[in-house]
Design an enzyme around this catalytic site. Sequence first.
Site, PDB file in Angstrom:
ATOM      1  N   ASN A 246     -14.717  31.150  -8.988  1.00 44.27           N
ATOM      2  CA  ASN A 246     -14.178  31.426 -10.326  1.00 44.27           C
ATOM      3  C   ASN A 246     -15.367  31.510 -11.279  1.00 44.27           C
ATOM      4  OD1 ASN A 246     -12.893  31.531 -12.778  1.00 44.27           O
ATOM      5  ND2 ASN A 246     -11.669  29.675 -12.478  1.00 44.27           N
TER       6      ASN A 246
ATOM      7  N   ARG B  86     -11.401  34.761  -8.363  1.00 45.26           N
ATOM      8  CA  ARG B  86     -10.419  34.819  -9.437  1.00 45.26           C
ATOM      9  C   ARG B  86     -10.885  35.854 -10.450  1.00 45.26           C
ATOM     10  NH1 ARG B  86      -9.437  30.932 -14.498  1.00 45.26           N
ATOM     11  NH2 ARG B  86      -7.562  31.960 -15.197  1.00 45.26           N
TER      12      ARG B  86
ATOM     13  N   HIS C  35      -2.169  33.053 -15.821  1.00 48.11           N
ATOM     14  CA  HIS C  35      -1.822  31.932 -14.926  1.00 48.11           C
ATOM     15  C   HIS C  35      -0.958  32.433 -13.761  1.00 48.11           C
ATOM     16  CE1 HIS C  35      -2.087  29.046 -18.619  1.00 48.11           C
ATOM     17  NE2 HIS C  35      -3.222  28.963 -17.922  1.00 48.11           N
TER      18      HIS C  35
ATOM     19  N   ARG D  24      -5.224  26.687 -28.762  1.00 49.97           N
ATOM     20  CA  ARG D  24      -4.719  28.012 -29.134  1.00 49.97           C
ATOM     21  C   ARG D  24      -3.412  27.877 -29.906  1.00 49.97           C
ATOM     22  NH1 ARG D  24      -5.175  29.840 -23.269  1.00 49.97           N
ATOM     23  NH2 ARG D  24      -7.364  30.403 -23.005  1.00 49.97           N
TER      24      ARG D  24
ATOM     25  N   GLU E 102      -4.313  26.668  -7.652  1.00 52.50           N
ATOM     26  CA  GLU E 102      -4.703  28.079  -7.783  1.00 52.50           C
ATOM     27  C   GLU E 102      -5.746  28.462  -6.735  1.00 52.50           C
ATOM     28  OE1 GLU E 102      -4.756  29.255 -12.281  1.00 52.50           O
ATOM     29  OE2 GLU E 102      -4.788  27.086 -12.161  1.00 52.50           O
TER      30      GLU E 102
END
Length: 396
Positions: free
Chosen positions: A7, A91, A180, A239, A382
């Site tokens: 990643n 990813r 996601h 956020r 993940e």
Amino acid sequence: MKILVINAGSSSLKYQLMNPDTGDVFAKGLCERISIDGRLTHKVPDKDIKVVREIPMPTHSEAIQAVLEILLDPVNGVLSSIDEIDAVGHRVLHGGMEFVDSCIIDEDCKAAIRRCIPLGPLHNPANLMGIEACEAVMPGKPQVAVFDTAFHMTMPPKAYRYAIPTKYYEEDSLRRYGFHGTSHKFVARRAAELMGKKEFKMVNCHLGNGSSMAAILDGKCQDTTMGLSPLAGVPMGTRSGDIDPCVVQFVCNKYGMTVDQALNMLNKESGVKAISGVSSDFRDLEDGAAQGNENCKLALEKFAYECAKYVGAYTAALNGLDMLTFTAGVGENGPLTRAAICNYLSFMGVKLDPEANKVRGKECLISTPDSAVQVWVIPTNEELMIAQDTAALCEK
Ligand code: ADP
């Protein structure tokens, strides 16, 4: 099989060497401060090994090189040859409309990832650097790209189209994409195993530092809270989540901010961090609320309220709900947040079992037997999803 999962961010690169069948992690770690100086943190879970090394990393290539060297290290490593790595899974943040699934990396795939850079300007270039660094250091090794957006590509147009002039969709690909996806896919697959069938209606709540929810019908995404970017949806750690775009116009006009500065404020200085004035971390918010801090209480209330509203909306979108699932940092470890969300859902027969809901970080049914909707905690993974997609494509 051994799959190396990568990643890559702009100045960091996380890695895990894992078995896609069992989920066993042979080694994992993180390269930080790439292009600044360089630091490698490497762990071998089975042997309780943790190594931190300062290694110059002018580019992602030196970072990957450092990862391979430590994986081969006679003391701290877990490999005797690079050949033991069967494939590398990356990813990749934004697959735009180009990718509806994971894909083997070749020149066409890289060109398509490059075409998606305008949609994912911060992440896609870094993801490409990770891919190209692996190509340079391990030429010929099979590589697979796994996209954060791909799982959501089954959404119907009524969910993904924005109600703005069509040219922005047709010429610029502006629409809802969602993120996601790797996590939502992992949880949806596990949910189907737990349900013992593929046809059912579920809402998955991926609640972490970044949070998103997905309405899933028979394993396929129908709608999701994030949009063109990960800024949309429920409020998050830092956020804002959904907001009237006129807020941007207002702060730009009044404070002389550029659009980029306003967006930076919405991405980094907003969310529960802004409302609490304390922290983006839910543990800090819970501590603050327990000590009577009203702003922390409001931040937690706002978060649960907005999440519950989306469960309601998605229950309407799916015309019913069989299963509600919680995953990621807060979803897996936050009984208070789970209870606060489910409290709003009693009108539709959701009943939590308070004892079962105490669970942290483990798969568990947390609703009562007479609840109209099964509520589960399903830990996400993940990296394992990336490893499994990579193995599946490379075995073909
Ligand atoms: P990211 O989006 O960065 O992957 P994570 O999924 O790791 O984030 O989630 C991080 C969040 O999970 C943090 O806000 C953290 O407070 C929260 N979290 C982790 N453990 C707990 C806990 N025991 N109780 C409440 N929240 C927790």
